[in-house]
Design a protein around this motif. Structure first.
Motif, PDB file in Angstrom:
ATOM      1  N   GLY A  35       0.828  -1.196   0.000  1.00  0.00           N
ATOM      2  CA  GLY A  35       0.000   0.000   0.000  1.00  0.00           C
ATOM      3  C   GLY A  35       0.866   1.251   0.000  1.00  0.00           C
ATOM      4  O   GLY A  35       2.060   1.189  -0.217  1.00  0.00           O
ATOM      5  N   THR A  36       0.225   2.374   0.234  1.00  0.00           N
ATOM      6  CA  THR A  36       0.945   3.640   0.266  1.00  0.00           C
ATOM      7  C   THR A  36       1.886   3.684   1.459  1.00  0.00           C
ATOM      8  O   THR A  36       1.495   3.313   2.563  1.00  0.00           O
ATOM      9  N   PRO A  37       3.159   4.106   1.248  1.00  0.00           N
ATOM     10  CA  PRO A  37       4.068   4.231   2.395  1.00  0.00           C
ATOM     11  C   PRO A  37       3.472   5.142   3.460  1.00  0.00           C
ATOM     12  O   PRO A  37       2.895   6.182   3.149  1.00  0.00           O
ATOM     13  N   LYS A  38       3.607   4.741   4.713  1.00  0.00           N
ATOM     14  CA  LYS A  38       3.032   5.509   5.818  1.00  0.00           C
ATOM     15  C   LYS A  38       4.144   6.042   6.717  1.00  0.00           C
ATOM     16  O   LYS A  38       5.145   5.363   6.941  1.00  0.00           O
ATOM     17  N   PRO A  39       3.959   7.260   7.226  1.00  0.00           N
ATOM     18  CA  PRO A  39       4.961   7.787   8.165  1.00  0.00           C
ATOM     19  C   PRO A  39       4.959   6.981   9.452  1.00  0.00           C
ATOM     20  O   PRO A  39       3.919   6.489   9.897  1.00  0.00           O
ATOM     21  N   ILE A  40       6.125   6.830  10.031  1.00  0.00           N
ATOM     22  CA  ILE A  40       6.260   6.060  11.261  1.00  0.00           C
ATOM     23  C   ILE A  40       7.382   6.674  12.086  1.00  0.00           C
ATOM     24  O   ILE A  40       8.344   7.217  11.531  1.00  0.00           O
ATOM     25  N   ARG A  41       7.247   6.619  13.403  1.00  0.00           N
ATOM     26  CA  ARG A  41       8.304   7.101  14.283  1.00  0.00           C
ATOM     27  C   ARG A  41       8.972   5.899  14.944  1.00  0.00           C
ATOM     28  O   ARG A  41       8.304   5.070  15.561  1.00  0.00           O
ATOM     29  N   LEU A  42      10.290   5.823  14.804  1.00  0.00           N
ATOM     30  CA  LEU A  42      11.061   4.730  15.377  1.00  0.00           C
ATOM     31  C   LEU A  42      11.866   5.243  16.554  1.00  0.00           C
ATOM     32  O   LEU A  42      12.559   6.262  16.447  1.00  0.00           O
ATOM     33  N   LEU A  43      11.788   4.537  17.654  1.00  0.00           N
ATOM     34  CA  LEU A  43      12.561   4.919  18.820  1.00  0.00           C
ATOM     35  C   LEU A  43      14.052   4.669  18.563  1.00  0.00           C
ATOM     36  O   LEU A  43      14.437   3.600  18.067  1.00  0.00           O
ATOM     37  N   LYS A  44      14.873   5.648  18.916  1.00  0.00           N
ATOM     38  CA  LYS A  44      16.312   5.478  18.758  1.00  0.00           C
ATOM     39  C   LYS A  44      16.818   4.319  19.609  1.00  0.00           C
ATOM     40  O   LYS A  44      17.757   3.608  19.220  1.00  0.00           O
ATOM     41  N   SER A  45      16.186   4.109  20.753  1.00  0.00           N
ATOM     42  CA  SER A  45      16.598   2.991  21.615  1.00  0.00           C
ATOM     43  C   SER A  45      16.391   1.650  20.907  1.00  0.00           C
ATOM     44  O   SER A  45      17.227   0.742  21.013  1.00  0.00           O
ATOM     45  N   ASP A  46      15.278   1.519  20.154  1.00  0.00           N
ATOM     46  CA  ASP A  46      15.037   0.293  19.386  1.00  0.00           C
ATOM     47  C   ASP A  46      16.075   0.136  18.282  1.00  0.00           C
ATOM     48  O   ASP A  46      16.575  -0.968  18.025  1.00  0.00           O
ATOM     49  N   MET A  47      16.390   1.227  17.615  1.00  0.00           N
ATOM     50  CA  MET A  47      17.357   1.178  16.516  1.00  0.00           C
ATOM     51  C   MET A  47      18.740   0.793  17.031  1.00  0.00           C
ATOM     52  O   MET A  47      19.475   0.048  16.371  1.00  0.00           O
ATOM     53  N   ARG A  48      19.083   1.266  18.211  1.00  0.00           N
ATOM     54  CA  ARG A  48      20.379   0.892  18.802  1.00  0.00           C
ATOM     55  C   ARG A  48      20.423  -0.600  19.127  1.00  0.00           C
ATOM     56  O   ARG A  48      21.431  -1.278  18.885  1.00  0.00           O
ATOM     57  N   ILE A  49      19.320  -1.116  19.683  1.00  0.00           N
ATOM     58  CA  ILE A  49      19.259  -2.546  19.996  1.00  0.00           C
ATOM     59  C   ILE A  49      19.421  -3.375  18.728  1.00  0.00           C
ATOM     60  O   ILE A  49      20.199  -4.341  18.679  1.00  0.00           O
ATOM     61  N   SER A  50      18.691  -3.004  17.684  1.00  0.00           N
ATOM     62  CA  SER A  50      18.773  -3.718  16.409  1.00  0.00           C
ATOM     63  C   SER A  50      20.191  -3.671  15.853  1.00  0.00           C
ATOM     64  O   SER A  50      20.740  -4.690  15.405  1.00  0.00           O
TER      65      SER A  50
END
Length: 320
Positions: A35-50
């Motif tokens: 579908g249409t790309p949707k805006p999303i907010r990602l936590l920096k803490s999650d990105m660091r864990i990943s």
């Protein structure tokens, strides 16, 4: 901020600026696969864990070199930057193209992230021998390409499974293997539809139910079967297009294609094969009859010169 970034462009510089600001999140968009790309907010803490999970898996540290030949508009590009910053290594950012590594003065490349359309160009690169690990995301790897990659002995090559919501991949599949295996910190289950549930005690989402049909080997491994959204009910039989596409791939001579459906008074939904090609493929109908059952055989074939694609390059599957 650790890490050394070489060759940053306007997009990557903007991301780094947002990464080091005082906010707790990053603005991103979903891929738009369904579908249409949707805006999303990602936590920096999650990105660091990943990022740390990936760095741990590939043993990346301050002596490591990473290469990014993808746009940092998308999660794959953003996360390569975060991995370099987290491990303290060097990241070389290239202009995105289908011919990665035009030049590289580094002695070794510990990790490079690409999409399927870049596989051929990377294999032909004079710098290929420098690569230790390759991760491929952003879409299914064509079977013909998978066979080429199986013959590579100089690098470890993995297909990735993940999405923007999980801050990139949560599982990796070694090329030649059927199963995806969880990265540290993730476990899996399935729902009543047979779709994958991703679980994490560290990430903020905790549990995420997908629309990906899988065969679960155990709570750390699964085989991807296809998308629940794409299932076709023809004559009361549920068919998974991605499984049919695996069978059909050798007959379409490397052309892009997909299996879809249209409404039918007789079948409910009848199968169709859509091929990105200017001319018809000779004897295709008879060859399809040799490998597919009567239920699996397409009732119509359409040739299109150019497929519609999402902004990230994925083919948009149409109902007819």
């Amino acid at each position: 901020m650790a890490g050394n970034i070489i060759g940053g462009d306007k997009c990557s510089n903007a991301f780094v600026a947002q990464w080091i600001d005082s906010s707790d999140y990053i603005d991103a968009h979903t891929s738009g696969s369904t579908g249409t790309p949707k805006p999303i907010r990602l936590l920096k803490s999650d990105m660091r864990i990943s990022a740390r999970n990936t760095c741990e898996f590939f043993r990346l540290d301050s002596q490591s070199t990473l290469v990014l030949p993808l746009s940092s508009d998308y999660i794959a590009g953003k996360m390569m930057i975060v991995r370099a910053l987290e491990c303290g290594g060097t990241l070389i950012i290239e202009q995105p193209s289908n011919n990665p590594l035009p030049t590289c003065r580094m002695a070794t490349i510990d990790l490079i992230a690409i999409v399927p359309s870049q596989i051929d160009g990377l294999l032909k690169s004079t710098q290929f021998h420098k690569i230790k690990n390759i991760i491929i995301g952003g879409g299914r790897i064509p079977e013909s390409m998978e066979h080429k990659l199986e013959n590579v002995r100089s690098a470890n090559i993995y297909a990735t499974y993940g999405m923007t919501e999980t801050c990139s991949h949560v599982a990796l599949r070694r090329i030649g293997d059927k199963y995806y295996h969880a990265l540290p910190g993730f476990t899996f289950d399935i729902d009543e539809r047979g779709c994958l549930i991703i679980m994490s005690e560290e990430m903020s989402f905790g549990q995420l139910t997908t629309n990906d049909l899988v065969e679960l080997e155990n709570n750390h491994s699964f085989r991807w079967l296809g998308r629940y959204d794409n299932i076709i009910n023809s004559g009361g039989i549920k068919l998974v297009p991605e499984q049919l596409e695996t069978k059909i791939a050798p007959l379409v001579h490397g052309h892009n294609f997909y299996v879809t459906s249209r409404k039918s008074d007789k079948w409910g939904d009848e199968l169709g094969l859509i091929i990105e090609c200017d001319t018809e493929i000779p004897h295709l109908n008879s060859r399809l009859s040799d490998i597919l059952t009567s239920v699996e055989r397409p009732k119509f074939i359409v040739y299109e010169p150019n497929f519609q694609r999402t902004s990230s390059g994925k083919i948009i599957r149409k109902k007819w």
